[in-house]
Design a protein around this motif. Structure first.
Motif, short mmCIF file in Angstrom:
data_model
loop_
_atom_site.label_atom_id
_atom_site.label_comp_id
_atom_site.label_asym_id
_atom_site.label_seq_id
_atom_site.Cartn_x
_atom_site.Cartn_y
_atom_site.Cartn_z
N ASP A 22 9.31 35.00 -61.91
CA ASP A 22 8.98 33.68 -62.26
C ASP A 22 7.33 33.36 -61.94
O ASP A 22 7.40 33.20 -60.61
N SER A 23 6.48 33.51 -62.83
CA SER A 23 5.37 32.98 -62.49
C SER A 23 5.01 31.56 -62.36
O SER A 23 3.95 31.10 -61.88
N ASN A 24 5.85 30.79 -62.87
CA ASN A 24 5.45 28.98 -62.99
C ASN A 24 6.24 28.32 -62.16
O ASN A 24 6.22 26.84 -62.46
N ASP A 26 9.62 27.47 -62.76
CA ASP A 26 10.76 26.83 -63.47
C ASP A 26 12.10 27.55 -63.15
O ASP A 26 13.14 27.01 -63.91
N ILE A 28 13.05 30.51 -63.99
CA ILE A 28 13.02 31.52 -65.05
C ILE A 28 12.09 32.64 -65.10
O ILE A 28 11.05 32.23 -65.17
N ASP A 30 9.38 35.22 -66.28
CA ASP A 30 8.59 35.35 -67.68
C ASP A 30 7.60 36.53 -67.71
O ASP A 30 7.69 37.27 -66.75
N ASP A 75 10.62 29.84 -72.84
CA ASP A 75 10.95 30.00 -71.19
C ASP A 75 10.02 31.34 -70.87
O ASP A 75 9.60 31.43 -69.53
CA CA Z 1 9.12 30.72 -65.64
#
Ligand code: CA
Ligand code: TEU
Length: 556
Positions: A22-24, A26, A28, A30, A75
């Protein structure tokens, strides 16, 4: 030797994007997360990435329910992110094959939204609609995700077919317009430069038109398999797809061929058939089934496993090519299922890897397998996310009266979520997968089992996989050699021989913690041999230790 082709010599790595990186924050995984980890895959040495679906989807089945084939799930990022991922992977010499899910769409796909509106819709025949019988569905088929395979739709009072969830209506492949739409979409992706497709349940696209009732064995629904698997026109449609699309590109295609047999596989992938390059067979995934089908806590028997894998190894020789795999996003973790994830986790993970990667075929590694990641062992139903698992719980416990405890045990053994917990990158919060709250819990063992630890440790499962991949790239015999099973009756050892020209490999794998003696000379071991790889630091010849694996190379 069989004709050289790049996808025969490759090692594939499957990414389940939701759980990879997950890079951001959230929670999830991605596409930008995958970009961040490309160096890891480069170091591991894999040649091809298979991306599980990244298309727009309401996520009833985590992206296997697609509402727009030509857009990226929000997402996961944007089409620009995808283009960058593809370019960066290619720059590193890594190819990308995409999941193609065209047996069904999401019910939120615009084709279905239109189709369900009226019987006169130009999209009506894109799906499989039938009148009910009195107040019942058109036939007795059960969905593979529980419940009936038919859903009554209010607008027209008719039923549509869904082999999977009711949010995954089956496309009508007998409609030429559907096929043209699919081919156009595939062409669009291939023109973008992707390197092929993994085709979801491709063996299901053609149904017997009469849709007869299926046999009822336990439970209340009929089995649709005989009328949907390898249906009457599946090969005609795949040949058409090949002629119109696939043959125009230098790509790799692999079909998920649920129900495929030794007899059927060459029809899908025979070198003279012009259909697909490879199929996934499922025989070894069914070895631990029990009285409740896949929901089971049984263990496989080694002699059965050997019989099945050996049959696939030898029967296809000269006709078509094998896929080699222990796990994927639908299966429990390999080391938990086929090895010992408690006292012998590292040894048995390496042993399993040796056993598979020394075989003939194209190996697939499922994310985390190269770390020896284990089943999740969730204790609460609330920890599960997978629609198949949750529906099975409802069906078996709430409807059929199975005990909660037994079903929870089955889920710990078999739930798809065992493979879907986040990738364990390091020992920081959430295993380095996300800074937010992960969409599914991280396995509790991440402080011990993670990529960062294993990267530093030359004796780790990670480095062992890396070496196996390297060996495959260096030795033609691992790719192209013929295969011969030895000791078929042993319940402890899996021993086989590969031969190419004047070279032989002897592969010895102990599937148990029991030590034993094996008279290696009886299997052709002379003085002239080298040890290619082993999961113990030293070699004790005829003495085979707990979960030991070793591969000797010698002249014929
Ligand atoms: Ca993400
Ligand atoms: O799986 C096909 C399939 O047959 C599944 O029912 C699979 O056998 C089951 O999950 C094992 O318990 C494919 C995809 O791989 C899966 O993720 C999707 O849910 C399914 O198709 C529908 O698209």
């Amino acid at each position: 030797m069989e004709q050289r082709i790049w996808w025969k010599e490759a090692v594939v790595y499957q990414i389940y994007p939701r759980s990879f990186m997950d890079s951001n924050g959230d929670g999830i995984g991605d596409l930008r997360g995958i970009i961040q980890r490309l160096d890891y895959l480069k170091d591991l040495g894999v040649d091809i990435i298979w991306l599980s679906p990244i298309y727009q989807s309401p996520n009833d089945d985590n992206g296997y329910d697609i509402s727009d084939y030509q857009n990226i799930m929000s997402d996961f990022g944007t089409m620009e992110d995808f283009d960058e991922l593809l370019a960066q992977a290619h720059a590193l010499g890594i190819k990308i094959i995409m999941d193609l899910v065209v047996n069904h769409t999401s019910d939120e796909h615009k084709w279905f939204v239109e189709s369900r509106k009226s019987i006169d819709s130009p999209y009506r025949d894109y799906y499989i609609w039938r009148e009910g019988k009195d107040d019942n569905p058109p036939n007795n088929w059960g969905s593979w995700f529980g419940g009936p395979a038919w859903e009554k739709d209010e607008a027209t009072g008719m039923y549509y077919l869904h082999i999977f969830s009711k949010k995954q209506p089956d496309l009508n492949w007998d409609n030429a317009k559907v096929r043209e739409e699919v081919y156009e979409m595939m062409t669009w992706w291939l023109d973008k430069g992707i390197d092929g497709f993994r085709m979801d349940v491709i063996s299901l696209i053609s149904k017997v038109p009469e849709l007869p009732d299926g046999e009822v064995r336990g439970g209340i629904y009929g089995d649709l398999s005989p009328y949907c698997i390898h249906g009457p026109k599946v090969h005609e449609y795949l040949q058409e797809m090949n002629r119109k699309v696939l043959s125009k590109y230098d790509i790799m295609t692999v079909g998920e061929a649920v129900g495929v047999t030794i007899e059927e596989a060459p029809k899908y992938t025979g070198y003279d058939r012009n259909e697909l390059n490879l199929v996934f067979q499922f025989d070894h995934m069914f070895l631990d089934m029990g009285e409740h089908g896949k929901w089971s806590n049984r263990r496989f028997q080694l002699t059965d496993l050997k019989k099945i894998l050996s049959k696939w190894q030898t029967a296809l020789e000269g006709l078509c090519w094998n896929c080699l795999y222990w796990s994927n996003h639908d299966q429990p973790r390999a080391v938990s299922r086929f090895g010992d994830d408690k006292d012998y986790r590292e040894l048995s993970a390496k042993m399993l890897a040796t056993c598979l990667h020394m075989m003939r075929g194209t190996p697939f590694i499922y994310q985390g397998e190269e770390l020896g990641m284990t089943n999740a062992y969730f204790e609460q139903l609330e920890q599960y996310r997978d629609i198949e698992s949750l529906n099975a719980y409802k069906g078996y416990v709430e409807q059929l009266g199975l005990s909660h405890e037994l079903m929870m045990d089955y889920l710990q053994h078999m739930s798809r979520d065992n493979a879907r917990t986040p990738m364990q990158w390091d020992d920081s919060l959430n295993a380095g997968f996300t800074t937010g709250t992960p969409w599914i819990e991280v396995n509790k063992n991440y402080k011990e089992i993670n990529a960062k630890n294993q990267f530093k440790d030359e004796t780790s499962v990670y480095h062992y996989y890396k070496k196996l991949i390297q060996l495959r790239h260096e030795h033609d015999i691992i790719v192209y050699g013929s295969y011969e099973l030895l000791l078929p009756d042993s319940e402890q050892l899996y021993v086989y021989r590969r031969t190419l020209g004047n070279e032989v490999l002897l592969v010895i794998c102990n599937f148990t913690k029991e030590e034993m003696e094996l008279e290696l000379a009886e299997y052709g071991m002379g003085t002239e041999h080298t040890l290619l790889i082993s999961n113990y630091p030293d070699d004790q010849g005829n003495r085979i230790r707990a979960y030991e694996a070793k591969v000797y190379r010698m002249p014929t």
